[in-house]
Design an enzyme around this catalytic site. Structure first.
Site, PDB file in Angstrom:
ATOM      1  N   LYS A 137       0.863  -1.189   0.000  1.00  0.00           N
ATOM      2  CA  LYS A 137       0.000   0.000   0.000  1.00  0.00           C
ATOM      3  C   LYS A 137       0.894   1.232   0.000  1.00  0.00           C
ATOM      4  O   LYS A 137       1.950   1.241   0.642  1.00  0.00           O
ATOM      5  CB  LYS A 137      -0.859   0.014   1.278  1.00  0.00           C
ATOM      6  CG  LYS A 137      -2.085   0.869   1.172  1.00  0.00           C
ATOM      7  CD  LYS A 137      -3.220   0.125   0.517  1.00  0.00           C
ATOM      8  CE  LYS A 137      -4.428   0.999   0.335  1.00  0.00           C
ATOM      9  NZ  LYS A 137      -5.533   0.262  -0.306  1.00  0.00           N
ATOM     10  N   GLY A 197     -23.538   3.040  -3.338  1.00  0.00           N
ATOM     11  CA  GLY A 197     -22.598   3.655  -4.287  1.00  0.00           C
ATOM     12  C   GLY A 197     -22.305   2.695  -5.423  1.00  0.00           C
ATOM     13  O   GLY A 197     -23.160   1.925  -5.862  1.00  0.00           O
TER      14      GLY A 197
HETATM   15  P1  NAI Z   1     -18.865   4.497  -2.995  1.00  0.00           P
HETATM   16  O1  NAI Z   1     -18.200   5.662  -2.374  1.00  0.00           O
HETATM   17  O2  NAI Z   1     -19.222   4.523  -4.430  1.00  0.00           O
HETATM   18  O3  NAI Z   1     -20.221   4.160  -2.187  1.00  0.00           O
HETATM   19  C1  NAI Z   1     -20.376   4.269  -0.816  1.00  0.00           C
HETATM   20  C2  NAI Z   1     -21.814   4.705  -0.567  1.00  0.00           C
HETATM   21  O4  NAI Z   1     -22.081   4.623   0.838  1.00  0.00           O
HETATM   22  C3  NAI Z   1     -22.107   6.145  -0.985  1.00  0.00           C
HETATM   23  O5  NAI Z   1     -23.268   6.166  -1.801  1.00  0.00           O
HETATM   24  C4  NAI Z   1     -22.332   6.878   0.339  1.00  0.00           C
HETATM   25  O6  NAI Z   1     -23.261   7.933   0.210  1.00  0.00           O
HETATM   26  C5  NAI Z   1     -22.846   5.754   1.206  1.00  0.00           C
HETATM   27  N1  NAI Z   1     -22.687   5.936   2.651  1.00  0.00           N
HETATM   28  C6  NAI Z   1     -21.649   6.483   3.325  1.00  0.00           C
HETATM   29  N2  NAI Z   1     -21.871   6.414   4.650  1.00  0.00           N
HETATM   30  C7  NAI Z   1     -23.054   5.789   4.811  1.00  0.00           C
HETATM   31  C8  NAI Z   1     -23.821   5.411   5.949  1.00  0.00           C
HETATM   32  N3  NAI Z   1     -23.401   5.647   7.191  1.00  0.00           N
HETATM   33  N4  NAI Z   1     -25.008   4.791   5.741  1.00  0.00           N
HETATM   34  C9  NAI Z   1     -25.457   4.534   4.498  1.00  0.00           C
HETATM   35  N5  NAI Z   1     -24.770   4.878   3.381  1.00  0.00           N
HETATM   36  C10 NAI Z   1     -23.579   5.492   3.540  1.00  0.00           C
HETATM   37  O7  NAI Z   1     -17.930   3.238  -2.667  1.00  0.00           O
HETATM   38  P2  NAI Z   1     -17.918   1.831  -3.384  1.00  0.00           P
HETATM   39  O8  NAI Z   1     -16.898   1.813  -4.459  1.00  0.00           O
HETATM   40  O9  NAI Z   1     -19.308   1.412  -3.688  1.00  0.00           O
HETATM   41  O10 NAI Z   1     -17.331   0.909  -2.223  1.00  0.00           O
HETATM   42  C11 NAI Z   1     -18.120   0.554  -1.110  1.00  0.00           C
HETATM   43  C12 NAI Z   1     -17.262  -0.166  -0.092  1.00  0.00           C
HETATM   44  O11 NAI Z   1     -16.700  -1.341  -0.679  1.00  0.00           O
HETATM   45  C13 NAI Z   1     -16.068   0.650   0.430  1.00  0.00           C
HETATM   46  O12 NAI Z   1     -15.839   0.307   1.773  1.00  0.00           O
HETATM   47  C14 NAI Z   1     -14.913   0.159  -0.427  1.00  0.00           C
HETATM   48  O13 NAI Z   1     -13.675   0.297   0.235  1.00  0.00           O
HETATM   49  C15 NAI Z   1     -15.272  -1.308  -0.586  1.00  0.00           C
HETATM   50  N6  NAI Z   1     -14.706  -1.919  -1.779  1.00  0.00           N
HETATM   51  C16 NAI Z   1     -15.018  -1.430  -3.009  1.00  0.00           C
HETATM   52  C17 NAI Z   1     -14.494  -2.035  -4.133  1.00  0.00           C
HETATM   53  C18 NAI Z   1     -14.874  -1.560  -5.508  1.00  0.00           C
HETATM   54  O14 NAI Z   1     -14.668  -2.313  -6.467  1.00  0.00           O
HETATM   55  N7  NAI Z   1     -15.429  -0.373  -5.654  1.00  0.00           N
HETATM   56  C19 NAI Z   1     -13.568  -3.185  -4.046  1.00  0.00           C
HETATM   57  C20 NAI Z   1     -13.367  -3.652  -2.691  1.00  0.00           C
HETATM   58  C21 NAI Z   1     -13.900  -3.017  -1.615  1.00  0.00           C
END
Ligand code: NAI
Length: 354
Positions: free
Chosen positions: A78, A180
Site C-alpha cells: 500500500k 454507491g
Molecule cells: P462508494 O463511495 O461509491 O459508495 C459508498 C456509498 O455509501 C455512498 O453512496 C455513500 O453515500 C454511502 N454511505 C456512506 N456512509 C453511509 C452510511 N453511514 N449509511 C449509508 N450509506 C452510507 O464506494 P464503493 O466503491 O461502492 O465501495 C463501497 C465499499 O466497498 C467501500 O468500503 C470500499 O472500500 C469497498 N470496496 C469497493 C471495491 C470496488 O470495487 N469499488 C472493491 C473492494 C472493496
C-alpha cells in the site's frame, strides 16, 4: 490481521519524500512472497508521516491477505501519501510518486484508492509501468472494478445463505447499507435473484432512486444497521460492526463489500458468540483486485471473470477451514492467508523502516 489497530511487521517500509512536488508518505511492502506487493495509493490527511505509515502498514497487511486468499500471484502493499498543505500541483505530485514506484523495480504495484483517481494513475503510468487502474483498452480488463466486486459479493451471499438457511437468496430479506458503485450493482443482482431489499444511503435521493428501480424499502442510515433481515450487507464504510452494535444486530449473516467491516478482531469473536455468520470482507470483495490484477498481469477478460466466479468457492474453503478447526471465520481467513504466504520461500527485507 492481528487487529485493526496493530498491524504485524511488514517486509519493508519505504519513506517517499520530494519537497519540490509536496510528495510525502510511505510505500509499505507487507509481503512479496507470492509476487509483487499490490495495493492502491491513498491520498489523505494525516497529521504526520508516522500516522500515515501506521495506516499503510495495516492496509498493506490486509492486501496481502486478500491477494493470497484470492489465489493471485501477488503479495500485499500500500502507498499512503499525505495531502500537502495549501495548493499543490497534482500532476507533479503523482509524477514524483510514479518515479518512487519505478525505483522499487516492480516490487510494488499501485492503483487508485481513497483520494486518488484514474487520472492520477495515468500520470503515474508516464513514469512507471507498475500501475493498474487505467482506462481499459480493447476489451482488456481494467476500468471500474465495482461490477466485479458486486458479483463476488452476490456469489458469497448465495454460499452463506445455502449454509445458514439451506436456501437460495430468493425471498430472503437483505439489508444493503451504502448504494454507491458496489451497493447499487449489488442491488440489481439481488433483485434478479428474487431477494427482498431494504436499503439506506446518506444520499436520500439516491436511496429513493434505487428503491424505485428494485422495489426496495428505504430506511434511514441509522436504522439500516439494526433492521431485521436475513443478511446485512455493509457496502459503505469500514468499522461498521463494533462492540455496541453486535448485541443490537437482527440478522444471522453479515456479508458485504466494505473493507474492514469489523472495527476490531474481537468484534468478529462477538459475532461468532452470537452465532452470526460473518463472511470476511476481504474474501467477499476480491472481485475488484482480481480485475486490477488481470489488468496488470495481462490476463484476458474471460480469465478475470472465471476467477471472480470462484469467489463463492473460495469463501466455502474459508468456512470449511473454520469449521474443521472450530474457529471464528474471520480468524480462519487470517490463518489460511498466513498459511498460503508461509507456503512460499522467504525473501529478504528490501529496505529499512521509517
Ligand atoms: P462508494 O463511495 O461509491 O459508495 C459508498 C456509498 O455509501 C455512498 O453512496 C455513500 O453515500 C454511502 N454511505 C456512506 N456512509 C453511509 C452510511 N453511514 N449509511 C449509508 N450509506 C452510507 O464506494 P464503493 O466503491 O461502492 O465501495 C463501497 C465499499 O466497498 C467501500 O468500503 C470500499 O472500500 C469497498 N470496496 C469497493 C471495491 C470496488 O470495487 N469499488 C472493491 C473492494 C472493496
Amino acid at each position: 490481521m492481528n487487529s485493526a489497530n496493530s498491524p504485524s511487521t511488514p517486509q519493508a517500509v519505504h519513506r517517499i519524500l520530494d519537497e519540490a512536488s509536496g510528495l510525502d508518505g510511505v510505500i509499505v511492502l507487507h509481503s512479496t512472497r507470492l509476487g509483487p506487493a499490490a495495493g492502491g495509493c491513498r491520498l489523505w490527511h494525516y497529521k504526520d508521516v508516522a500516522s500515515a505509515a501506521h495506516d499503510a502498514m495495516r492496509l498493506a497487511e490486509g492486501m496481502a491477505y486478500k491477494n493470497a486468499l484470492a489465489d493471485l500471484p501477488l503479495g500485499g502493499g500500500k502507498a499512503v501519501l499525505r495531502v500537502p498543505e495549501g495548493r499543490f500541483d497534482r500532476q507533479r505530485l503523482f509524477a514524483a510518486f510514479g518515479r518512487a514506484v519505478e525505483n522499487l523495480g516492480g516490487a510494488y504495484v499501485t492503483a487508485e484508492d481513497v483520494g486518488t483517481s484514474v487520472a492520477d494513475m495515468q500520470t503515474v503510468s508516464q513514469h512507471s509501468s507498475h500501475v493498474a487502474g487505467l482506462e481499459p483498452k480493447g476489451g482488456r480488463p481494467g476500468g471500474d472494478p465495482s461490477p466485479w466486486t458486486a458479483l463476488g459479493v452476490l456469489l458469497s451471499m448465495r454460499e452463506v445463505a445455502r449454509r445458514r438457511y439451506g436456501t437460495s437468496l430468493s425471498g430472503l430479506t437483505i439489508a444493503v447499507q451504502g448504494l454507491g458503485n458496489v451497493g447499487s450493482h449489488l442491488c440489481a443482482l439481488l433483485h434478479k435473484d428474487g431477494a427482498r431489499l431494504v436499503v439506506a444511503d446518506t444520499r436520500a435521493d439516491f436511496a429513493a432512486h434505487i428503491a424505485a428501480r428494485f422495489g426496495a424499502r428505504v430506511v434511514s442510515p441509522d436504522e439500516i444497521v439494526t433492521v431485521p433481515c436475513d443478511i446485512f450487507a455493509p457496502c459503505a464504510l469500514g468499522g461498521v460492526v463494533h462492540e455496541r452494535l453486535v448485541p443490537l444486530l437482527k440478522t444471522k449473516i453479515v456479508c458485504g463489500a466494505a473493507n474492514n467491516v469489523l472495527a476490531t478482531e474481537e468484534d468478529g469473536d462477538r459475532l461468532a458468540e452470537r452465532d452470526v455468520l460473518f463472511a470476511p470482507d476481504y474474501v467477499v470483495n476480491a472481485g475488484g483486485i482480481i480485475n486490477v490484477a488481470a489488468e496488470y498481469l495481462g490476463w484476458s477478460a474471460q480469465e478475470a471473470e472465471e476467477r471472480v466466479l470462484q469467489t463463492g468457492a473460495r469463501l466455502a474453503e474459508v468456512l470449511d477451514y473454520a469449521e474443521r478447526r472450530s474457529m471464528p471465520v474471520h480468524r480462519a481467513a487470517n490463518a489460511l492467508a498466513r498459511d498460503r504466504m508461509a507456503g512460499h520461500g522467504l525473501q529478504p527485507a528490501m529496505a529499512g523502516a521509517v
